[in-house]
Design an enzyme around this catalytic site. Structure first.
Site, short mmCIF file in Angstrom:
data_model
loop_
_atom_site.label_atom_id
_atom_site.label_comp_id
_atom_site.label_asym_id
_atom_site.label_seq_id
_atom_site.Cartn_x
_atom_site.Cartn_y
_atom_site.Cartn_z
N ASP A 111 43.13 47.17 41.03
CA ASP A 111 43.21 48.09 42.16
C ASP A 111 42.19 49.23 41.98
O ASP A 111 41.00 48.96 41.82
CB ASP A 111 44.66 48.59 42.28
N HIS A 281 49.93 41.55 44.86
CA HIS A 281 48.89 42.46 44.42
C HIS A 281 48.96 42.79 42.93
O HIS A 281 47.93 42.98 42.29
CB HIS A 281 48.99 43.75 45.23
#
Length: 301
Positions: A111, A281
């Site tokens: 991320d 994610h």
């Protein structure tokens, strides 16, 4: 740290390393060549706790909290968001690694940490031996993809980048509710089940602090402005990442929104490989075995 929290890295050392006006809170452990692990939003170094023991059997792990996150110091806000740019963070983290004795190192980022990672590989090409990016595409690509569908999927990019103090006030009204909704909504199962109780305890602790909420918003404001400009300047100049790149993404993650994530990364590096892993994610927590296997194979090969 506002209270006693569970130790998720009992065999690792804790260090505070001051570099470029930032006090980095780091967990360091293992043996072998250095592997720098950088977390993303809205988390801290604890994202790595499930896979750290396996990686530490082959590498010396350095796991800092990014500036403003977790227990690292909080940069001041500036009108142009330069103190939150990934270029500034990459410079500080490169200096942090030098102070720890590492001129070159492997790097894996998830991320926001992956955005620092590819910026570091671009700006300090002699420092990064190999780079792994987890469930992202480059910042400028995400902004250029921002149509109706993609905007709904990553609405937080536009929300968190709104001018101070609007998003800060909205989040601070119910920080734990916002945090837990955000975490769950980015998983494949849309639950908090993949996150250990200890990791959630750590994250709730720092995320409720108003100055850190603001810091994470500044991170996204930088992404919408100065980080985008830096990416575009590199692309316009034809600059690419010289280190090899491993791109991993969740089969139900954010980067899977495009048909071929590797095709996007090939515009940034001539040496790219990668694949989808099961989950959403948060690969180190949703697919810890698969993520550890991929990183060990890539960095150890």
């Amino acid at each position: 740290m506002t209270r006693e929290l569970p130790d998720l890295f009992p065999t690792f050392d804790t260090r505070i390393v001051r570099a470029k006006s930032t006090d980095f809170f780091c967990r360091i452990g293992g043996s072998g060549p250095p592997l720098l692990l950088l977390h993303g939003y809205p988390q801290s170094h604890v994202i790595w706790h499930k896979i750290a023991p396996r990686l530490a059997s082959r590498f010396t792990l350095v796991m800092p909290d990014l500036p403003g996150y977790g227990h690292s110091s909080i940069p001041p806000r500036t009108s142009g968001h330069a103190t939150y740019s990934k270029r500034a963070w990459a410079e500080a983290i490169t200096e942090m690694m030098r102070l720890l004795g590492y001129e070159t190192f492997f790097l894996a980022g998830h991320d926001r940490g992956a955005r620092v990672g590819y910026r570091l590989a671009l700006d300090f090409p002699g420092s990064v031996k190999k780079l792994a990016v987890l469930d992202i595409l480059p910042t400028s690509d995400y902004w250029d993809l921002m149509d109706r569908g993609f905007g709904l999927k990553i609405y937080h990019w536009m929300f968190l980048a709104q001018p101070f103090p609007f998003p800060e006030k909205m989040i601070s009204a119910a920080p734990v509710r916002f945090l837990e909704h955000t975490l769950a909504s980015w998983t494949a199962e849309k639950t908090l089940d993949c996150f250990s109780d200890g990791a959630l305890e750590h994250t709730r602790d720092w995320f409720c602090q108003p100055d850190r909420i603001s810091a994470s918003c500044e991170d996204y404001r930088a992404g919408a402005t100065i980080d985008y400009d830096h990416d575009k300047a590199d692309q316009d100049a034809g600059r690419t990442i010289s280190a090899g790149v491993l791109a991993l993404w969740g089969s139900k993650g954010i980067a899977s929104s495009v048909d071929d994530p590797l095709a996007v990364w090939r515009r940034w590096s001539p040496d790219v490989q990668g694949m989808a892993l099961p989950g959403g994610h948060f690969l180190p927590e949703e697919a810890p075995d698969e993520t550890a296997d991929a990183l060990l194979s890539y960095f150890g090969g």
